[in-house]
Design a protein around this motif. Structure first.
Motif, PDB file in Angstrom:
ATOM      1  N   ALA A  89       0.926  -1.370   0.164  1.00 57.54           N
ATOM      2  CA  ALA A  89       0.074  -0.076   0.020  1.00 57.54           C
ATOM      3  C   ALA A  89       0.776   1.199  -0.014  1.00 57.54           C
ATOM      4  O   ALA A  89       0.385   2.379  -0.358  1.00 57.54           O
ATOM      5  N   GLU A  90       2.108   1.202   0.558  1.00 55.63           N
ATOM      6  CA  GLU A  90       3.013   2.292   0.733  1.00 55.63           C
ATOM      7  C   GLU A  90       3.320   2.968  -0.637  1.00 55.63           C
ATOM      8  O   GLU A  90       3.718   3.926  -0.998  1.00 55.63           O
ATOM      9  N   ALA A  91       3.138   2.085  -1.697  1.00 53.88           N
ATOM     10  CA  ALA A  91       3.411   2.428  -3.303  1.00 53.88           C
ATOM     11  C   ALA A  91       2.515   3.436  -3.571  1.00 53.88           C
ATOM     12  O   ALA A  91       2.620   4.549  -4.355  1.00 53.88           O
ATOM     13  N   PHE A  92       1.290   3.701  -2.828  1.00 59.63           N
ATOM     14  CA  PHE A  92       0.376   4.470  -3.101  1.00 59.63           C
ATOM     15  C   PHE A  92      -0.047   5.254  -1.975  1.00 59.63           C
ATOM     16  O   PHE A  92      -0.946   6.196  -1.856  1.00 59.63           O
ATOM     17  N   GLU A  93       1.048   5.531  -1.005  1.00 56.57           N
ATOM     18  CA  GLU A  93       0.848   6.291   0.263  1.00 56.57           C
ATOM     19  C   GLU A  93      -0.423   5.866   0.833  1.00 56.57           C
ATOM     20  O   GLU A  93      -1.049   7.014   1.529  1.00 56.57           O
ATOM     21  N   MET A  94      -0.824   4.985   0.958  1.00 55.98           N
ATOM     22  CA  MET A  94      -2.056   4.386   1.367  1.00 55.98           C
ATOM     23  C   MET A  94      -1.860   3.893   3.072  1.00 55.98           C
ATOM     24  O   MET A  94      -0.977   2.981   3.164  1.00 55.98           O
ATOM     25  N   ALA A  95      -2.628   4.098   3.981  1.00 55.51           N
ATOM     26  CA  ALA A  95      -2.732   3.579   5.305  1.00 55.51           C
ATOM     27  C   ALA A  95      -2.735   2.203   5.150  1.00 55.51           C
ATOM     28  O   ALA A  95      -3.561   1.506   4.148  1.00 55.51           O
ATOM     29  N   ASN A  96      -2.161   1.546   5.940  1.00 58.19           N
ATOM     30  CA  ASN A  96      -2.110   0.039   6.032  1.00 58.19           C
ATOM     31  C   ASN A  96      -1.775  -0.620   7.269  1.00 58.19           C
ATOM     32  O   ASN A  96      -0.869   0.002   8.120  1.00 58.19           O
ATOM     33  N   GLU A  97      -2.158  -1.798   7.639  1.00 55.32           N
ATOM     34  CA  GLU A  97      -2.006  -2.732   8.708  1.00 55.32           C
ATOM     35  C   GLU A  97      -1.771  -3.901   8.489  1.00 55.32           C
ATOM     36  O   GLU A  97      -2.626  -4.662   7.530  1.00 55.32           O
ATOM     37  N   PHE A  98      -0.810  -4.614   9.277  1.00 55.37           N
ATOM     38  CA  PHE A  98      -0.781  -6.203   9.224  1.00 55.37           C
ATOM     39  C   PHE A  98      -1.487  -6.613  10.462  1.00 55.37           C
ATOM     40  O   PHE A  98      -1.389  -6.200  11.518  1.00 55.37           O
ATOM     41  N   VAL A  99      -2.569  -7.647  10.279  1.00 57.74           N
ATOM     42  CA  VAL A  99      -3.149  -7.873  11.424  1.00 57.74           C
ATOM     43  C   VAL A  99      -3.236  -9.596  11.551  1.00 57.74           C
ATOM     44  O   VAL A  99      -3.125 -10.363  10.391  1.00 57.74           O
ATOM     45  N   ASP A 100      -3.022  -9.933  12.599  1.00 61.16           N
ATOM     46  CA  ASP A 100      -3.344 -11.504  13.216  1.00 61.16           C
ATOM     47  C   ASP A 100      -4.730 -11.870  12.982  1.00 61.16           C
ATOM     48  O   ASP A 100      -5.651 -11.727  13.811  1.00 61.16           O
ATOM     49  N   GLY A 101      -5.009 -12.712  12.010  1.00 65.81           N
ATOM     50  CA  GLY A 101      -6.418 -13.052  11.571  1.00 65.81           C
ATOM     51  C   GLY A 101      -6.920 -14.408  12.215  1.00 65.81           C
ATOM     52  O   GLY A 101      -8.041 -14.594  12.251  1.00 65.81           O
ATOM     53  N   MET A 102      -6.023 -14.703  13.428  1.00 61.38           N
ATOM     54  CA  MET A 102      -6.493 -15.890  14.363  1.00 61.38           C
ATOM     55  C   MET A 102      -7.184 -15.013  15.623  1.00 61.38           C
ATOM     56  O   MET A 102      -7.859 -15.703  16.337  1.00 61.38           O
ATOM     57  N   ASP A 103      -7.106 -13.722  15.684  1.00 66.88           N
ATOM     58  CA  ASP A 103      -7.511 -12.894  16.694  1.00 66.88           C
ATOM     59  C   ASP A 103      -8.674 -11.789  16.412  1.00 66.88           C
ATOM     60  O   ASP A 103      -8.256 -10.820  15.959  1.00 66.88           O
ATOM     61  N   VAL A 104      -9.651 -12.420  16.777  1.00 68.66           N
ATOM     62  CA  VAL A 104     -11.108 -11.446  16.229  1.00 68.66           C
ATOM     63  C   VAL A 104     -11.121 -10.322  16.697  1.00 68.66           C
ATOM     64  O   VAL A 104     -11.506  -9.086  16.214  1.00 68.66           O
ATOM     65  N   MET A 105     -10.432  -9.796  18.044  1.00 70.52           N
ATOM     66  CA  MET A 105     -10.309  -8.735  18.672  1.00 70.52           C
ATOM     67  C   MET A 105      -9.523  -7.558  17.906  1.00 70.52           C
ATOM     68  O   MET A 105      -9.689  -6.507  17.861  1.00 70.52           O
ATOM     69  N   ALA A 106      -8.437  -8.291  17.454  1.00 70.68           N
ATOM     70  CA  ALA A 106      -7.251  -7.666  16.628  1.00 70.68           C
ATOM     71  C   ALA A 106      -7.770  -7.038  15.248  1.00 70.68           C
ATOM     72  O   ALA A 106      -7.626  -5.863  14.920  1.00 70.68           O
ATOM     73  N   VAL A 107      -8.719  -8.099  14.787  1.00 66.13           N
ATOM     74  CA  VAL A 107      -9.262  -7.804  13.316  1.00 66.13           C
ATOM     75  C   VAL A 107     -10.258  -6.629  13.648  1.00 66.13           C
ATOM     76  O   VAL A 107     -10.263  -5.610  12.972  1.00 66.13           O
ATOM     77  N   ARG A 108     -11.095  -6.556  14.752  1.00 66.93           N
ATOM     78  CA  ARG A 108     -12.113  -5.854  14.905  1.00 66.93           C
ATOM     79  C   ARG A 108     -11.390  -4.296  15.072  1.00 66.93           C
ATOM     80  O   ARG A 108     -11.930  -3.448  14.704  1.00 66.93           O
TER      81      ARG A 108
END
Ligand SMILES: Cc1ncc(C[n+]2csc(CCOP(=O)(O)OP(=O)(O)O)c2C)c(N)n1
Ligand SMILES: [Mg+2]
Length: 384
Positions: free
Chosen positions: A260-279
């Protein structure tokens, strides 16, 4: 040093000083860097590292649980359990020949759909790939209408004419169910453009797999979304395989969020096993989208417990690998935290379980009893 270990070391080094799984902060993230959690080097193949990272984060997860309404937590767990039981039943009836065509299951990825979609308002829009049954239900479509669609019956959400890959409901703002890898990224971007143009205030969640990221449409869409400030949240469900090909064999770079940084877009990596982190990550993205229409790319990493589709022989990965990820089952992790937080006890889990099983049984009964579409339906709603 073996290749995986080298890669892991590099990743750990680059993510340490980062706010988003990369070494840099794009301008639009700099001011909100405090809100974005540091994700330490979760490696593509190192489940132990991911487990350790999760355990470290567990305390904050429990604090987050305590702040959330009990009714909402129950609904989140219910939707995850319903999705799991529904998909297990799909596998069963598919093997009995009740469902025809392709059938892609969501088992192992439930925390992504529930964590992200349950942070939306009902008027917000969702578009996804062919792995769509569970997401359709989270968006409010009934298990009956989804199961009957799988059976190709008249009671299905698109009258039995779409099948597994094409769940759709305008009423629920759920716009498919798309079979062309990456195709929905362009359509989702268009939906976000329409919302901005018409000033409806709607946010679009656009789901796709990690293999779709190698398609040109991903890069073209993100460029436009950032340039035109479209309220679109791109969710890459990185389940680590595109059919039988692992991400390592198909993608030259490891971090999808970083693209996403190629477009200067906000981005995050998230642990998809953790529903609260996804939320939490989705809520941050929604805030960005509602405030000034800024898009976000979320790379949410999980693992596909089942084959690519029901016809996958699965000879490209080992049982041990699958077993290791199953130890991080998102439903088990969520239940553990809920129990430790003393929000729910075993008897509550049993009740949720039996409600989900009853809902699935009801859906199967409905699908079995629903008639096949009449012959006169052959040429209705046919546009091409
Ligand atoms: C344009 C296009 N190319 C190839 C295919 C065949 N195909 C179907 S699913 C798939 C893998 C996609 O993997 P990913 O995007 O990671 O999603 P997942 O299945 O893991 O959810 C491929 C190559 C297709 N449907 N469309
Ligand atoms: Mg994939």
């Amino acid at each position: 040093m073996p290749k995986a270990a080298t890669r892991q070391k590099t990743v750990a080094k680059t993510t340490k000083s980062s706010t988003n799984g990369t070494g840099q902060k794009p301008d639009n993230l700099a001011k909100e860097s405090k809100a974005v959690p540091v994700v330490k080097g979760l490696d593509l193949v190192d489940v132990d590292l991911a487990q350790a990272e999760y355990l470290e984060r567990r305390k904050s997860q429990i604090t987050a649980i305590k702040k959330l309404d009990k009714k909402l937590l129950r609904e989140m767990l219910y939707q995850m359990v319903l999705g799991r039981r529904f998909e297990e039943k799909c596998a069963e009836v598919y093997r009995m020949g009740m469902i025809g065509g392709f059938c892609h299951l969501y088992i192992g990825q439930e925390a992504i759909g529930v964590g992200s979609m349950m942070a939306l308002e009902p008027t917000d829009m969702v578009i996804t790939s062919y792995r769509d049954h569970v997401q359709a239900m989270i968006k409010g479509m009934t298990p009956e209408s989804v199961m009957a669609e799988l059976y190709g019956k008249e009671g299905g959400c698109v009258k039995g004419k779409g099948g597994s890959m094409h769940m759709f409901s305008k009423e629920h703002e759920f716009y498919g169910g798309h079979g062309i890898v990456g195709g929905q990224i362009g359509v989702g971007t268009g939906m976000a453009y329409a919302a901005k143009y018409k000033e409806t205030g709607q946010v679009t969640l656009c789901f796709f797999g990690e293999a779709a990221v190698n398609q040109g449409i991903f890069h073209e869409s993100l460029n436009m979304a950032q340039l035109w400030k479209l309220p679109c949240i791109y969710i890459c469900e990185n389940n680590q395989y595109g059919m039988g090909t692992s991400q390592q064999r198909a993608m030259s770079s490891r971090s999808i969020a970083k693209k996403a940084e190629a477009f200067e877009m906000a981005n995050e990596f998230v642990d998809g096993m953790d529903v609260m982190a996804v939320r939490d990550a989705t809520l941050r993205a929604i805030e960005r989208a509602r405030k000034d229409g800024s898009p976000t790319l979320l790379e949410i990493r999980a693992y596909r417990f089942m084959g690519h589709s029901m016809s996958d022989p699965g000879n490209y990965r080992t049982r041990d690998e699958i077993k290791k990820y199953q130890e991080r089952d998102p439903i088990v992790l969520f239940k553990d935290s809920l129990k430790e937080s003393k929000v729910f006890a075993d008897k509550d889990f049993e009740k949720i379980e039996s409600e989900a099983v009853a809902a699935v049984d009801k859906a199967v009964k409905f699908a079995e009893e629903s008639p096949f579409p009449a012959e006169s339906e052959l040429f209705t709603d046919v546009l091409a």
